[in-house]
Each structure stands twice: as C-alpha cells, then as structure tokens.
Write a protein that holds these residues in place. Structure first.
Motif, PDB file in Angstrom:
ATOM      1  N   VAL A 227     -10.914  -7.138   2.188  1.00 53.01           N
ATOM      2  CA  VAL A 227      -9.635  -7.753   2.577  1.00 53.01           C
ATOM      3  C   VAL A 227      -9.777  -9.267   2.615  1.00 53.01           C
ATOM      4  CG1 VAL A 227      -7.896  -7.947   4.399  1.00 53.01           C
ATOM      5  CG2 VAL A 227      -8.911  -5.715   3.879  1.00 53.01           C
ATOM      6  N   GLY A 228     -10.901  -9.746   3.145  1.00 51.76           N
ATOM      7  CA  GLY A 228     -11.123 -11.188   3.222  1.00 51.76           C
ATOM      8  C   GLY A 228     -11.166 -11.849   1.857  1.00 51.76           C
ATOM      9  N   VAL A 229     -11.777 -11.180   0.883  1.00 50.37           N
ATOM     10  CA  VAL A 229     -11.811 -11.710  -0.480  1.00 50.37           C
ATOM     11  C   VAL A 229     -10.398 -11.813  -1.045  1.00 50.37           C
ATOM     12  CG1 VAL A 229     -12.469 -11.155  -2.853  1.00 50.37           C
ATOM     13  CG2 VAL A 229     -14.163 -11.007  -1.035  1.00 50.37           C
ATOM     14  N   ALA A 230      -9.599 -10.776  -0.842  1.00 46.88           N
ATOM     15  CA  ALA A 230      -8.222 -10.799  -1.359  1.00 46.88           C
ATOM     16  C   ALA A 230      -7.412 -11.914  -0.720  1.00 46.88           C
ATOM     17  CB  ALA A 230      -7.550  -9.442  -1.126  1.00 46.88           C
ATOM     18  N   LEU A 231      -7.568 -12.100   0.591  1.00 47.09           N
ATOM     19  CA  LEU A 231      -6.838 -13.162   1.278  1.00 47.09           C
ATOM     20  C   LEU A 231      -7.386 -14.537   0.916  1.00 47.09           C
ATOM     21  CD1 LEU A 231      -6.511 -11.586   4.844  1.00 47.09           C
ATOM     22  CD2 LEU A 231      -4.663 -11.927   3.197  1.00 47.09           C
ATOM     23  N   GLY A 232      -8.711 -14.669   0.916  1.00 47.12           N
ATOM     24  CA  GLY A 232      -9.327 -15.968   0.666  1.00 47.12           C
ATOM     25  C   GLY A 232      -9.065 -16.502  -0.717  1.00 47.12           C
ATOM     26  N   SER A 233      -8.938 -15.603  -1.701  1.00 46.46           N
ATOM     27  CA  SER A 233      -8.672 -16.036  -3.079  1.00 46.46           C
ATOM     28  C   SER A 233      -7.179 -16.130  -3.369  1.00 46.46           C
ATOM     29  CB  SER A 233      -9.317 -15.067  -4.066  1.00 46.46           C
ATOM     30  OG  SER A 233      -8.809 -13.766  -3.891  1.00 46.46           O
ATOM     31  N   ASN A 234      -6.360 -15.959  -2.313  1.00 48.45           N
ATOM     32  CA  ASN A 234      -4.904 -16.001  -2.456  1.00 48.45           C
ATOM     33  C   ASN A 234      -4.411 -14.962  -3.456  1.00 48.45           C
ATOM     34  OD1 ASN A 234      -2.443 -17.082  -1.565  1.00 48.45           O
ATOM     35  ND2 ASN A 234      -2.273 -18.405  -3.362  1.00 48.45           N
ATOM     36  N   ALA A 235      -5.072 -13.804  -3.461  1.00 52.25           N
ATOM     37  CA  ALA A 235      -4.696 -12.726  -4.371  1.00 52.25           C
ATOM     38  C   ALA A 235      -3.820 -11.684  -3.697  1.00 52.25           C
ATOM     39  CB  ALA A 235      -5.956 -12.046  -4.909  1.00 52.25           C
ATOM     40  N   LEU A 236      -3.503 -11.875  -2.407  1.00 52.75           N
ATOM     41  CA  LEU A 236      -2.762 -10.871  -1.647  1.00 52.75           C
ATOM     42  C   LEU A 236      -1.632 -11.524  -0.871  1.00 52.75           C
ATOM     43  CD1 LEU A 236      -2.535  -7.951  -0.407  1.00 52.75           C
ATOM     44  CD2 LEU A 236      -4.058  -8.776   1.392  1.00 52.75           C
ATOM     45  N   SER A 237      -0.453 -10.907  -0.950  1.00 53.61           N
ATOM     46  CA  SER A 237       0.686 -11.330  -0.145  1.00 53.61           C
ATOM     47  C   SER A 237       1.266 -10.119   0.573  1.00 53.61           C
ATOM     48  CB  SER A 237       1.765 -11.989  -1.007  1.00 53.61           C
ATOM     49  OG  SER A 237       1.312 -13.223  -1.542  1.00 53.61           O
ATOM     50  N   VAL A 238       1.913 -10.380   1.712  1.00 54.55           N
ATOM     51  CA  VAL A 238       2.492  -9.317   2.534  1.00 54.55           C
ATOM     52  C   VAL A 238       3.979  -9.590   2.709  1.00 54.55           C
ATOM     53  CG1 VAL A 238       2.431  -8.168   4.785  1.00 54.55           C
ATOM     54  CG2 VAL A 238       0.306  -9.025   3.761  1.00 54.55           C
ATOM     55  N   HIS A 239       4.803  -8.566   2.462  1.00 57.67           N
ATOM     56  CA  HIS A 239       6.234  -8.739   2.643  1.00 57.67           C
ATOM     57  C   HIS A 239       6.579  -8.850   4.125  1.00 57.67           C
ATOM     58  CE1 HIS A 239      10.582  -7.704   2.557  1.00 57.67           C
ATOM     59  NE2 HIS A 239      10.526  -8.414   1.439  1.00 57.67           N
ATOM     60  N   ARG A 240       7.554  -9.672   4.419  1.00 63.14           N
ATOM     61  CA  ARG A 240       7.903  -9.974   5.807  1.00 63.14           C
ATOM     62  C   ARG A 240       8.366  -8.737   6.586  1.00 63.14           C
ATOM     63  NH1 ARG A 240       8.222 -14.870   7.760  1.00 63.14           N
ATOM     64  NH2 ARG A 240       8.478 -15.802   5.688  1.00 63.14           N
ATOM     65  N   SER A 241       8.750  -7.688   5.900  1.00 63.61           N
ATOM     66  CA  SER A 241       9.215  -6.483   6.586  1.00 63.61           C
ATOM     67  C   SER A 241       8.084  -5.679   7.217  1.00 63.61           C
ATOM     68  CB  SER A 241       9.966  -5.582   5.597  1.00 63.61           C
ATOM     69  OG  SER A 241       9.090  -5.121   4.579  1.00 63.61           O
ATOM     70  N   CYS A 242       6.845  -5.998   6.900  1.00 62.80           N
ATOM     71  CA  CYS A 242       5.685  -5.234   7.401  1.00 62.80           C
ATOM     72  C   CYS A 242       5.326  -5.732   8.801  1.00 62.80           C
ATOM     73  CB  CYS A 242       4.515  -5.366   6.454  1.00 62.80           C
ATOM     74  SG  CYS A 242       4.850  -4.785   4.769  1.00 62.80           S
ATOM     75  N   LYS A 243       6.171  -5.434   9.753  1.00 64.32           N
ATOM     76  CA  LYS A 243       6.071  -6.009  11.093  1.00 64.32           C
ATOM     77  C   LYS A 243       4.775  -5.639  11.805  1.00 64.32           C
ATOM     78  CE  LYS A 243      10.258  -7.789  10.914  1.00 64.32           C
ATOM     79  NZ  LYS A 243      10.448  -9.253  10.786  1.00 64.32           N
ATOM     80  N   GLY A 244       4.347  -4.387  11.684  1.00 65.18           N
ATOM     81  CA  GLY A 244       3.133  -3.973  12.375  1.00 65.18           C
ATOM     82  C   GLY A 244       1.917  -4.737  11.890  1.00 65.18           C
ATOM     83  N   LEU A 245       1.757  -4.834  10.568  1.00 66.32           N
ATOM     84  CA  LEU A 245       0.628  -5.564  10.008  1.00 66.32           C
ATOM     85  C   LEU A 245       0.680  -7.029  10.396  1.00 66.32           C
ATOM     86  CD1 LEU A 245      -1.862  -5.715   8.194  1.00 66.32           C
ATOM     87  CD2 LEU A 245      -0.328  -5.983   6.232  1.00 66.32           C
ATOM     88  N   LEU A 246       1.836  -7.641  10.306  1.00 63.60           N
ATOM     89  CA  LEU A 246       1.959  -9.059  10.629  1.00 63.60           C
ATOM     90  C   LEU A 246       1.705  -9.339  12.104  1.00 63.60           C
ATOM     91  CD1 LEU A 246       5.054 -10.060   8.466  1.00 63.60           C
ATOM     92  CD2 LEU A 246       2.627 -10.329   7.939  1.00 63.60           C
ATOM     93  N   SER A 247       1.971  -8.364  12.957  1.00 68.19           N
ATOM     94  CA  SER A 247       1.709  -8.570  14.382  1.00 68.19           C
ATOM     95  C   SER A 247       0.229  -8.445  14.723  1.00 68.19           C
ATOM     96  CB  SER A 247       2.510  -7.559  15.216  1.00 68.19           C
ATOM     97  OG  SER A 247       1.997  -6.245  15.064  1.00 68.19           O
ATOM     98  N   GLU A 248      -0.539  -7.758  13.870  1.00 68.06           N
ATOM     99  CA  GLU A 248      -1.946  -7.496  14.178  1.00 68.06           C
ATOM    100  C   GLU A 248      -2.918  -8.439  13.481  1.00 68.06           C
ATOM    101  OE1 GLU A 248      -1.479  -2.619  14.687  1.00 68.06           O
ATOM    102  OE2 GLU A 248      -2.706  -3.461  13.069  1.00 68.06           O
ATOM    103  N   ILE A 249      -2.646  -8.801  12.242  1.00 65.02           N
ATOM    104  CA  ILE A 249      -3.683  -9.387  11.402  1.00 65.02           C
ATOM    105  C   ILE A 249      -4.161 -10.757  11.898  1.00 65.02           C
ATOM    106  CG2 ILE A 249      -2.106 -10.518   9.745  1.00 65.02           C
ATOM    107  CD1 ILE A 249      -4.079  -9.476   7.547  1.00 65.02           C
ATOM    108  N   GLY A 250      -3.286 -11.540  12.488  1.00 63.60           N
ATOM    109  CA  GLY A 250      -3.686 -12.872  12.942  1.00 63.60           C
ATOM    110  C   GLY A 250      -4.516 -12.871  14.209  1.00 63.60           C
ATOM    111  N   SER A 251      -4.492 -11.777  14.961  1.00 64.29           N
ATOM    112  CA  SER A 251      -5.233 -11.718  16.226  1.00 64.29           C
ATOM    113  C   SER A 251      -6.357 -10.684  16.221  1.00 64.29           C
ATOM    114  CB  SER A 251      -4.268 -11.400  17.378  1.00 64.29           C
ATOM    115  OG  SER A 251      -3.580 -10.186  17.136  1.00 64.29           O
ATOM    116  N   TYR A 252      -6.573 -10.040  15.093  1.00 65.94           N
ATOM    117  CA  TYR A 252      -7.640  -9.046  14.947  1.00 65.94           C
ATOM    118  C   TYR A 252      -8.974  -9.771  15.123  1.00 65.94           C
ATOM    119  CZ  TYR A 252     -10.068  -5.116  12.582  1.00 65.94           C
ATOM    120  OH  TYR A 252     -10.880  -4.057  12.247  1.00 65.94           O
ATOM    121  N   ALA A 253      -9.798  -9.357  16.095  1.00 62.44           N
ATOM    122  CA  ALA A 253     -10.943 -10.170  16.504  1.00 62.44           C
ATOM    123  C   ALA A 253     -12.238  -9.368  16.522  1.00 62.44           C
ATOM    124  CB  ALA A 253     -10.690 -10.770  17.888  1.00 62.44           C
ATOM    125  N   TRP A 254     -13.358 -10.104  16.389  1.00 61.95           N
ATOM    126  CA  TRP A 254     -14.691  -9.517  16.508  1.00 61.95           C
ATOM    127  C   TRP A 254     -14.997  -9.209  17.975  1.00 61.95           C
ATOM    128  CZ3 TRP A 254     -16.689  -7.957  12.123  1.00 61.95           C
ATOM    129  CH2 TRP A 254     -16.449  -8.672  10.948  1.00 61.95           C
TER     130      TRP A 254
END
Length: 430
Positions: A357-384
C-alpha cells in the motif's frame, strides 16, 4: 549479465573472514551478489564437511539466491533438487531448508556443519539462529548471511550486530570493537546508493516510492523504530479524488470481515491512465446500525452494492477477484454458494501488505474516491503499536483498521499485477 564488484561490494568480499559475516541494509544495494560471490568461494575452498543454505522458506531461498546462482554458473554447475532439500553446487552437495517458524530448529538438530548461507536472517526465529551456531562445529566453519533492517530492538541487532568485532558502516568507514563481549562477526552495512550499477531512474523512483519507515530501512539502510502513523505519505489533497476516470479493468475487491466489528469492502480498478483507483466502498457497522447481518445477508448486500455501482454510463461491475479476510471461511463459503466469481483468500502478511500500500501511495499510483468514508476516516490515523516496537516487532495498532485492512488485502493480493503495469521501468535486474 553480472558486472565486476566495485567499492563496498568488493571490500566486503575481502573482509568476510570472520566466523559470521552479515550483509545488511537497503534493498537492491548489492548485498546479495556480494554475499553469493563469497559463498561460492567458500564452497570451493572452505573446510570439508556438510554445508547448509537457509531462507525464510525454501521457495524464497530459490528465488532470491539459488536462481541467481544458476544464472551465473549454468544448470550443470548449480543443480537444485526440488523436493529433496538439496543443492549440488560446484560438485558439492548442500542441504537447503526454510526457517519461518519456531519448529525450524528441529530441522538442523544433530547436524555437524562446515558452513552455512542464510538469506533474510531477520525473518528467522531466534531459536533457529541460536541452534545453527551450535551446529557450525567443524574447525574453520563460517556462516554468511543477508538481511534488510528491522527495528533497533530486533534480536539480531541487539544480540549480534551491535556486538560485531568489525563493522563497515554505511558511510564506508570501518569500526573495530575492542569490547569484552565482542563476537567474531563482520558486519557490512549498505544503502541503496552503494550499488553503482542501478539505473538512475530506478533509484529515483524507489526513493519516491519508499517513504517514512520504509524509506529509512529500504533506501537508507537504517535500523529504526516503527512509530507514528503507518501511511505517513498519505495526503488528502494528493490522494482523494471526486471523479473516477474510465476504468480499463475492475481488478478486485478487498474485504475485511466483521460481525460485531464492521465489514468493509473496497472496489479497486485500473484506470485508462494506468493508475489504481479505490472507486467505491461498502461498509456495514453493526454497532451504529444496531443490527448484525448474517453471512447470507452480507452476501446479498455485497452483490447489490456491486450491481448498483454506476460508471461510464453503465451500471454494475464484476471484478476479476474478490479477496476476503482469510479468517472469514464461512463468508467465503456463502459467496461461493451465491455464485460470486473470483472469490479467494487474501494475502495476509501484514507488514508486506502495508509496504505494498505504501508503494502505491508513495509513487502516486493510487487514488481514493471521496465517497469511501470509512477508508478516509481510518487511513490518516492508522498507527504503529509502540509496545510492539519495544519488543522488536512491527505491528500496527488494532484500532479503527477495518477499511485499511480491506485496502491491504486488495493491493497486496494483486501487487504482482499492478506493479509492472503501473511502473514497468522499475522492473530491472540488480
């Protein structure tokens, strides 16, 4: 075609004279080719007696080490006996084994070894590595290994590498330890820039793809903690879109299953612009909905969701694959019974999946549609998990991770398809 060793590559082959010799650091930094050259020399000139080669699994050992040796030497001088656990290398028979769980130590009990080659050492159980040391009992026995960095609390780093008698650092300087507890180990640390033969475009792209934790480990070659947010390369402005372009192929759906916890399903397609899009999300949270669904009800809702998705003037999609949380056997059975095509167990290696997932995001190869509310609420705060990091483990916190797990299932299970599709220039030999 393999080129002559240079710089730190060559120096490491000259200094690999200790009982233990380990090449560690960045990906594609020439650790493997340097260590193979030393191993071939040892097979020819080392003491008589049994030899052993070990990987996380025999399959990874073959892919990472044996196949390159066959390419270098030819199939007559390097003969792998699949299923027999043996390799005939330069006329010498070598045992091969995998070491991916605690039972691996049983495989080498009773052996008396003259030498060993170890691939991906940090993936071995500590019990196996400790047992191996007792097996290398023939006079003059040596072992040679490679690994990528992990956290600084990993057992290999704390108990062995930090006590090495000689260390060739990433900057090329050499440190010799006079500590009373120093062990007969030579350590060679590599960064990505230590391989002079990699194409400049390939190196530049890797440095863009690997960000945060993975940049430090796999580009710089640092042993660093997994801390903070997992996807620190995530940027709403860059990764969230309001419009999905025309889709060439509906590649997959990733599903994280839950009854009390939410069920999340993400639809992923490959656009005409050769990029990945998370186009839509189905999510049911029984806690907020105050209603638990049966597998049959989930299956019906899932099929209705795919059947009602509107795109490019059409309605309904049939993805090539439906990757389901491997623990959700009953739900997979229900989907099969209802005739859903392409249902399969998702690849569930958490850390490798996070890296995909990090490779897809880091290379700007992945976009998420704004309607995906659950994913958008989680991905920015997903932590180690900081407590796991203290133990030398890389684990994310099991909090608000249902949609991010679904994304991991989708992208990691199809990484062999979308990596060459989206970045064909990265697929080069090193």
């Amino acid at each position: 075609m393999y080129k002559a060793l240079a710089g730190k590559q060559l120096r490491s082959t000259q200094l690999a004279t200790a009982r233990g010799n380990l090449w560690e650091g960045a990906v594609r930094s020439s650790k493997t080719i340097s260590s193979i050259m030393v191993w071939l020399r040892y097979v020819r000139t080392g003491p008589a007696g049994p030899l052993l080669m070990v990987g996380k699994t025999e399959r990874t050992l073959k892919r990472n080490i044996i196949d390159p040796m066959i390419e270098m030497l030819g199939p007559k001088r390097c003969v792998y006996k699949a299923g027999a656990g043996e390799l005939v290398l330069l006329g010498r028979t070598i045992y091969t084994a995998g070491a991916n769980d605690e039972r691996a130590a049983e495989k080498i009990k009773g052996l008396t070894l003259a030498g060993a080659y170890l691939d991906e050492v940090t993936t071995f159980p500590e019990t196996f590595f400790s047992m191996l040391g007792t097996r290398l009992s023939i006079d003059g026995a040596q072992w040679f290994g490679t690994t990528n960095p992990e956290g600084p609390n990993h057992w290999l780093k704390k108990k062995f590498l930090d006590r090495a008698r000689l260390h060739v650092r990433r900057d090329g300087t050499i440190a010799e330890s006079q500590a009373a507890d120093a062990i007969d180990l030579h350590r060679f640390s590599f960064s990505l820039d230590d391989n002079p033969y990699l194409p400049a475009a390939y190196v530049a792209n890797l440095k863009i793809e690997y960000q945060g934790l993975f940049y430090k480990r796999y580009v710089l070659g640092e042993w660093c903690l997994a801390e903070g947010v997992v996807y620190d390369m995530w940027d709403d402005a860059r990764h969230v879109v309001d419009i999905i372009p025309a889709i060439d192929r509906w590649m997959c759906v990733g599903i994280d299953y839950g009854t009390i916890n939410p069920l999340s399903a993400l639809l992923v397609g490959v656009g005409t612009d050769r990029r990945l899009y998370v186009a839509s999300e189905y999510r049911h949270d029984s806690r907020t909905a105050r209603r638990q669904l049966t597998d049959a009800a989930y299956s019906e809702a899932f099929r209705d969701w795919l059947g009602s998705y509107e795109h490019g003037g059409g309605r309904g999609v049939t993805p090539q694959w439906v990757f389901v949380d491997p623990s959700a056997a009953s739900f997979m059975t229900q989907l099969w019974a209802d005739g859903v095509p392409g249902v399969a167990k998702a690849q569930n290696d958490v850390r490798d999946g996070i890296r995909s997932v990090g490779v897809a995001l880091g290379s700007n190869a992945l976009s998420v549609h704004r309607s995906c509310k659950g994913l958008l609420s989680e991905i920015g705060s997903y932590a180690w998990d900081p407590k796991a990091a203290e133990k030398g483990e890389d684990k994310p916190l099991k909090v608000d991770d249902h949609s991010v797990d679904a994304l991991r299932y989708a992208l990691h299970s199809t990484s062999h398809e979308w990596r060459p599709l989206l970045r064909p220039k990265l697929e080069v030999a090193a």
